[in-house]
Design a protein around this motif. Structure first.
Motif, short mmCIF file in Angstrom:
data_model
loop_
_atom_site.label_atom_id
_atom_site.label_comp_id
_atom_site.label_asym_id
_atom_site.label_seq_id
_atom_site.Cartn_x
_atom_site.Cartn_y
_atom_site.Cartn_z
N PHE A 144 0.81 -1.22 0.00
CA PHE A 144 0.00 0.00 0.00
C PHE A 144 0.84 1.27 0.00
CE2 PHE A 144 -2.98 -3.23 0.85
CZ PHE A 144 -4.21 -2.77 0.43
N GLU A 145 1.71 1.43 0.97
CA GLU A 145 2.49 2.67 1.05
C GLU A 145 3.36 2.87 -0.18
OE1 GLU A 145 4.52 2.50 4.82
OE2 GLU A 145 2.68 3.00 5.93
N THR A 146 3.90 1.79 -0.75
CA THR A 146 4.74 1.92 -1.95
C THR A 146 3.95 2.42 -3.15
OG1 THR A 146 4.42 -0.39 -2.57
CG2 THR A 146 6.35 0.12 -1.21
N ARG A 147 2.63 2.25 -3.11
CA ARG A 147 1.76 2.71 -4.20
C ARG A 147 1.00 3.98 -3.82
NH1 ARG A 147 1.65 -2.95 -4.31
NH2 ARG A 147 1.96 -3.86 -6.38
N GLY A 148 1.30 4.52 -2.64
CA GLY A 148 0.62 5.73 -2.20
C GLY A 148 -0.83 5.50 -1.82
N LEU A 149 -1.16 4.29 -1.40
CA LEU A 149 -2.54 3.93 -1.04
C LEU A 149 -2.70 3.88 0.48
CD1 LEU A 149 -3.02 1.04 -3.61
CD2 LEU A 149 -3.87 3.39 -3.80
N ILE A 150 -3.92 4.08 0.92
CA ILE A 150 -4.25 4.00 2.34
C ILE A 150 -4.59 2.54 2.68
CG2 ILE A 150 -5.82 4.79 4.15
CD1 ILE A 150 -4.04 7.00 2.99
N TYR A 151 -4.01 2.04 3.74
CA TYR A 151 -4.25 0.66 4.17
C TYR A 151 -5.25 0.63 5.32
CZ TYR A 151 -3.38 -4.08 5.77
OH TYR A 151 -3.53 -5.39 6.13
N ASP A 152 -6.20 -0.29 5.24
CA ASP A 152 -7.20 -0.46 6.28
C ASP A 152 -6.99 -1.81 6.96
OD1 ASP A 152 -9.40 -0.73 7.92
OD2 ASP A 152 -10.88 -0.67 6.30
N PRO A 153 -6.39 -1.85 8.13
CA PRO A 153 -6.15 -3.13 8.81
C PRO A 153 -7.43 -3.79 9.32
CG PRO A 153 -5.53 -1.32 10.23
CD PRO A 153 -5.86 -0.72 8.89
N ASP A 154 -8.54 -3.05 9.27
CA ASP A 154 -9.82 -3.61 9.72
C ASP A 154 -10.73 -3.98 8.56
OD1 ASP A 154 -9.19 -3.28 12.48
OD2 ASP A 154 -9.57 -1.13 12.25
N HIS A 155 -10.18 -4.10 7.36
CA HIS A 155 -11.00 -4.42 6.19
C HIS A 155 -11.70 -5.77 6.41
CE1 HIS A 155 -12.28 -5.05 2.09
NE2 HIS A 155 -11.96 -3.78 1.85
N ALA A 156 -12.98 -5.79 6.15
CA ALA A 156 -13.80 -6.98 6.41
C ALA A 156 -13.34 -8.21 5.63
CB ALA A 156 -15.27 -6.68 6.10
N ASP A 157 -12.73 -8.03 4.47
CA ASP A 157 -12.32 -9.18 3.67
C ASP A 157 -11.32 -10.08 4.40
OD1 ASP A 157 -13.95 -8.56 1.56
OD2 ASP A 157 -12.36 -7.76 0.29
N ASP A 158 -10.51 -9.51 5.28
CA ASP A 158 -9.54 -10.33 6.01
C ASP A 158 -10.20 -11.26 7.02
OD1 ASP A 158 -7.23 -9.52 4.73
OD2 ASP A 158 -6.92 -7.83 6.07
N ARG A 159 -11.39 -10.92 7.45
CA ARG A 159 -12.08 -11.73 8.48
C ARG A 159 -13.25 -12.54 7.90
NH1 ARG A 159 -9.23 -11.23 13.52
NH2 ARG A 159 -8.25 -9.20 13.44
N HIS A 160 -13.42 -12.49 6.60
CA HIS A 160 -14.50 -13.24 5.94
C HIS A 160 -14.27 -14.74 6.17
CE1 HIS A 160 -16.68 -15.16 2.64
NE2 HIS A 160 -17.44 -14.08 2.61
N PRO A 161 -15.32 -15.50 6.48
CA PRO A 161 -15.14 -16.93 6.78
C PRO A 161 -14.48 -17.75 5.66
CG PRO A 161 -17.37 -16.22 7.32
CD PRO A 161 -16.70 -15.07 6.63
N GLY A 162 -14.64 -17.36 4.41
CA GLY A 162 -14.05 -18.10 3.31
C GLY A 162 -12.67 -17.61 2.90
N HIS A 163 -12.12 -16.69 3.66
CA HIS A 163 -10.81 -16.11 3.36
C HIS A 163 -9.83 -16.50 4.45
CE1 HIS A 163 -12.96 -12.63 1.04
NE2 HIS A 163 -13.23 -13.81 0.54
N VAL A 164 -8.64 -16.91 4.05
CA VAL A 164 -7.64 -17.38 5.00
C VAL A 164 -6.39 -16.52 4.88
CG1 VAL A 164 -6.24 -19.35 5.74
CG2 VAL A 164 -8.55 -19.73 4.86
N PRO A 165 -6.15 -15.63 5.86
CA PRO A 165 -4.93 -14.82 5.85
C PRO A 165 -3.74 -15.67 6.28
CG PRO A 165 -6.26 -14.30 7.77
CD PRO A 165 -7.03 -15.31 6.97
N LEU A 166 -2.64 -15.56 5.53
CA LEU A 166 -1.48 -16.41 5.75
C LEU A 166 -0.22 -15.58 5.94
CD1 LEU A 166 -2.31 -18.94 2.90
CD2 LEU A 166 -2.57 -19.34 5.37
N LEU A 167 0.63 -16.06 6.83
CA LEU A 167 1.91 -15.42 7.13
C LEU A 167 3.01 -16.45 6.97
CD1 LEU A 167 3.45 -12.91 8.27
CD2 LEU A 167 2.99 -13.85 10.56
N LEU A 168 3.98 -16.15 6.11
CA LEU A 168 5.13 -17.03 5.97
C LEU A 168 6.17 -16.59 6.99
CD1 LEU A 168 6.61 -19.30 4.41
CD2 LEU A 168 7.59 -17.48 2.97
#
Length: 149
Positions: A26-50
């Motif tokens: 986001f910051e590299t593209r000059g965009l605002i990031y929303d850490p509370d965006h609903a898509d990250d908590r949607h039941p069919g979505h799985v956030p992953l961290l390597l």
């Protein structure tokens, strides 16, 4: 090297996940990031961290759709770890997780400068949902990969 792909659940993992995405996507593209965006908590979505040796170095989110389809979203590797093969490890482990969950085809809206990477890990250019090509995805290249065993 010891890698682990973890599903983001703990407050600590969420903090690292958001930090990597905010900084690298986001910051590299000059965009605002929303850490509370609903898509990250949607039941069919799985956030992953390597994680490498226990430290978070890359993120993605796997969004499951019907008919064995999953979308790879918001892939990011920390700048200091880019171009060292970690993206390939993330792709391999994400694909394995998707296959375990019954996915037969992965899709991605690839940034133009990432198309070569996706081609090297087995994706091909294929339009899979033109309705996805809006907003910041408007200039993305849609790609797919069959992962049937």
């Amino acid at each position: 090297m010891s890698y682990e792909l973890v599903i983001v659940r703990t407050p600590e993992d969420w903090a690292v996940y958001h930090c990597i995405r905010r900084t690298e996507l986001f910051e590299t593209r000059g965009l605002i990031y929303d850490p509370d965006h609903a898509d990250d908590r949607h039941p069919g979505h799985v956030p992953l961290l390597l994680q490498l040796e226990g430290a978070g170095i890359a993120t993605t989110r796997l969004d499951f759709r019907d008919q064995g389809l999953a979308i790879v979203r918001l892939v990011a590797v920390t700048k200091s770890r880019q171009r060292q093969g970690h993206g390939r490890v993330l792709a391999t482990l994400t694909e394995a997780l998707a296959r375990q969950r019954g996915v037969i085809k992965l899709t991605v809206n690839a940034a133009f400068d990432a198309v070569g990477f996706y081609e090297r890990v087995g994706f091909a250019r294929e339009t899979w949902d033109p309705n996805e090509l809006v907003g910041w995805n408007a200039s993305s290249v849609q790609m797919t990969k069959s992962i049937v065993s």
